[in-house]
Design an enzyme around this catalytic site. Structure first.
Site, short mmCIF file in Angstrom:
data_model
loop_
_atom_site.label_atom_id
_atom_site.label_comp_id
_atom_site.label_asym_id
_atom_site.label_seq_id
_atom_site.Cartn_x
_atom_site.Cartn_y
_atom_site.Cartn_z
CE LYS A 13 13.90 -4.07 30.73
NZ LYS A 13 13.55 -3.33 29.50
NE ARG A 87 19.88 -4.01 28.36
CZ ARG A 87 19.22 -3.28 29.26
NH1 ARG A 87 19.38 -3.49 30.52
NH2 ARG A 87 18.38 -2.36 28.87
NE ARG A 126 11.20 5.53 29.52
CZ ARG A 126 11.79 4.36 29.38
NH1 ARG A 126 11.52 3.38 30.23
NH2 ARG A 126 12.63 4.14 28.39
NE ARG A 152 15.83 6.13 30.33
CZ ARG A 152 15.64 4.82 30.41
NH1 ARG A 152 14.81 4.32 31.33
NH2 ARG A 152 16.27 4.01 29.60
NE ARG A 163 17.36 2.68 25.44
CZ ARG A 163 16.25 3.15 26.00
NH1 ARG A 163 15.73 4.28 25.57
NH2 ARG A 163 15.68 2.52 26.97
P1 AP5 Z 1 8.99 1.19 31.38
O1 AP5 Z 1 8.33 0.38 32.44
O2 AP5 Z 1 9.75 2.40 31.79
O3 AP5 Z 1 9.85 0.24 30.43
P2 AP5 Z 1 11.25 -0.51 30.68
O4 AP5 Z 1 11.13 -1.86 30.04
O5 AP5 Z 1 11.63 -0.45 32.12
O6 AP5 Z 1 12.14 0.41 29.76
P3 AP5 Z 1 13.63 0.94 29.85
O7 AP5 Z 1 13.79 1.82 28.65
O8 AP5 Z 1 13.96 1.55 31.18
O9 AP5 Z 1 14.45 -0.34 29.63
P4 AP5 Z 1 15.84 -0.43 29.04
O10 AP5 Z 1 16.07 -1.87 29.17
O11 AP5 Z 1 16.09 0.09 27.69
O12 AP5 Z 1 16.65 0.63 29.88
P5 AP5 Z 1 17.53 0.48 31.15
O13 AP5 Z 1 17.20 1.60 32.03
O14 AP5 Z 1 17.49 -0.91 31.69
O15 AP5 Z 1 7.82 1.60 30.34
C1 AP5 Z 1 8.13 2.42 29.22
C2 AP5 Z 1 6.99 3.43 29.00
O16 AP5 Z 1 5.81 2.72 28.60
C3 AP5 Z 1 6.61 4.24 30.24
O17 AP5 Z 1 6.26 5.54 29.86
C4 AP5 Z 1 5.36 3.51 30.80
O18 AP5 Z 1 4.50 4.39 31.49
C5 AP5 Z 1 4.74 2.96 29.52
N1 AP5 Z 1 4.06 1.69 29.71
C6 AP5 Z 1 4.48 0.61 30.42
N2 AP5 Z 1 3.61 -0.40 30.33
C7 AP5 Z 1 2.59 0.04 29.52
C8 AP5 Z 1 1.38 -0.55 29.04
N3 AP5 Z 1 1.02 -1.81 29.35
N4 AP5 Z 1 0.59 0.19 28.23
C9 AP5 Z 1 0.94 1.48 27.90
N5 AP5 Z 1 2.08 2.09 28.32
C10 AP5 Z 1 2.90 1.37 29.12
O19 AP5 Z 1 18.98 0.66 30.53
C11 AP5 Z 1 19.43 1.91 30.05
C12 AP5 Z 1 20.86 1.76 29.55
O20 AP5 Z 1 21.71 1.34 30.63
C13 AP5 Z 1 21.09 0.71 28.47
O21 AP5 Z 1 20.80 1.21 27.18
C14 AP5 Z 1 22.57 0.40 28.67
O22 AP5 Z 1 23.38 1.40 28.15
C15 AP5 Z 1 22.71 0.42 30.17
N6 AP5 Z 1 22.44 -0.91 30.79
C16 AP5 Z 1 21.42 -1.20 31.66
N7 AP5 Z 1 21.47 -2.50 32.02
C17 AP5 Z 1 22.52 -3.04 31.36
C18 AP5 Z 1 23.07 -4.36 31.29
N8 AP5 Z 1 22.54 -5.39 31.99
N9 AP5 Z 1 24.14 -4.57 30.51
C19 AP5 Z 1 24.71 -3.55 29.82
N10 AP5 Z 1 24.23 -2.28 29.81
C20 AP5 Z 1 23.15 -2.03 30.59
#
Ligand code: AP5
Length: 207
Positions: A13, A87, A126, A152, A163
């Site tokens: 994402k 979410r 990552r 992270r 997660r």
């Molecule tokens: P990346 O682009 O970083 O993936 P992402 O989907 O953004 O992953 P996140 O882990 O950041 O999402 P998340 O939803 O778990 O965490 P968030 O920060 O929102 O890509 C991942 C890796 O793959 C990278 O190394 C990239 O280079 C690689 N990659 C990408 N595309 C690729 C491809 N095509 N081929 C190969 N490699 C590739 O949330 C963190 C925490 O915050 C949650 O656990 C929760 O506690 C809290 N939180 C956040 N939002 C909410 C909400 N709305 N409600 C409640 N709690 C929340």
């Protein structure tokens, strides 16, 4: 323009959001980034820090308030992309009410679909540059020499599995809710970053 990215942890994402926001000149709004910034600034309550570290979601009212305030900022006037929000169904309803209250349309909702094994590999390898926020992957998108890398706290394998379990449990209701509204476009998130970008732009009706 308003775009919503839903999708499991590490589905790409944040990576795709950066391309889409640069292409359309809209703001990237990531609840995860905002929560991590609040933590770094010492402004995130300890119980929420603990929830994030354990791979659990923070309460709906916290992220809804964050999104309500952030999307009123001037840089969101041309449009915004929500990365990681909503979410849950209550978050999705709150977003709908928020936009309706402001007299704006919902925009596009995209989900990135990636199988679990690949999600674990993407998360565990990552790394993020602390200075620039640039996302790298030790196998698929290696960082340049000298990058100031961060692993992270929630990207260690046992937390990633938690997660993913949390995501599956919470979104078991969210994706059908969106599908029922007829506004969800599912995008295959497997492939090179360029291939996925092309699919995302295609789903948004752009090239
Ligand atoms: P990346 O682009 O970083 O993936 P992402 O989907 O953004 O992953 P996140 O882990 O950041 O999402 P998340 O939803 O778990 O965490 P968030 O920060 O929102 O890509 C991942 C890796 O793959 C990278 O190394 C990239 O280079 C690689 N990659 C990408 N595309 C690729 C491809 N095509 N081929 C190969 N490699 C590739 O949330 C963190 C925490 O915050 C949650 O656990 C929760 O506690 C809290 N939180 C956040 N939002 C909410 C909400 N709305 N409600 C409640 N709690 C929340």
């Amino acid at each position: 323009m308003r775009v919503v990215f839903v999708g499991p942890p590490a589905s790409g994402k944040g990576t795709q959001a950066k391309f889409v926001c640069a292409k359309f000149g809209i703001a990237q709004v990531s609840t995860g980034d905002m929560l991590r910034a609040a933590k770094t600034a010492g402004k995130l309550p300890a119980d929420l820090v603990a929830k994030m570290a354990a791979g659990a979601l923070v309460p709906d009212d916290v992220v809804i308030a964050l999104i309500d305030e952030r999307t009123r900022a001037a840089d969101c006037a041309p449009g915004f992309l929500l990365d990681g929000f909503p979410r849950t169904v209550p978050q999705a309803r709150a977003l709908g009410d928020m936009l309706t209250g402001r007299g704006v349309e919902r925009g596009a909702e995209l989900s990135l679909d990636v199988p679990r094994d690949l999600l674990i590999e993407r998360a565990v390898l990552r790394r993020t540059d602390k200075r620039t926020g640039q996302i790298y992957h030790l196998k698929y998108s290696p960082p340049p020499p000298g990058a100031d890398l961060e692993h992270r706290a929630d990207d260690h394998e046992e937390v990633v599995r938690k997660r993913l379990d949390t995501y599956e449990a919470m979104t078991a209701d969210l994706l059908p809710y969106y599908a029922g509204l007829g506004i969800l476009r599912r995008v295959d998130g497997v492939g090179t970053m360029d291939e996925v970008t092309a699919r995302v732009l295609g789903a948004l009706g752009a090239k």
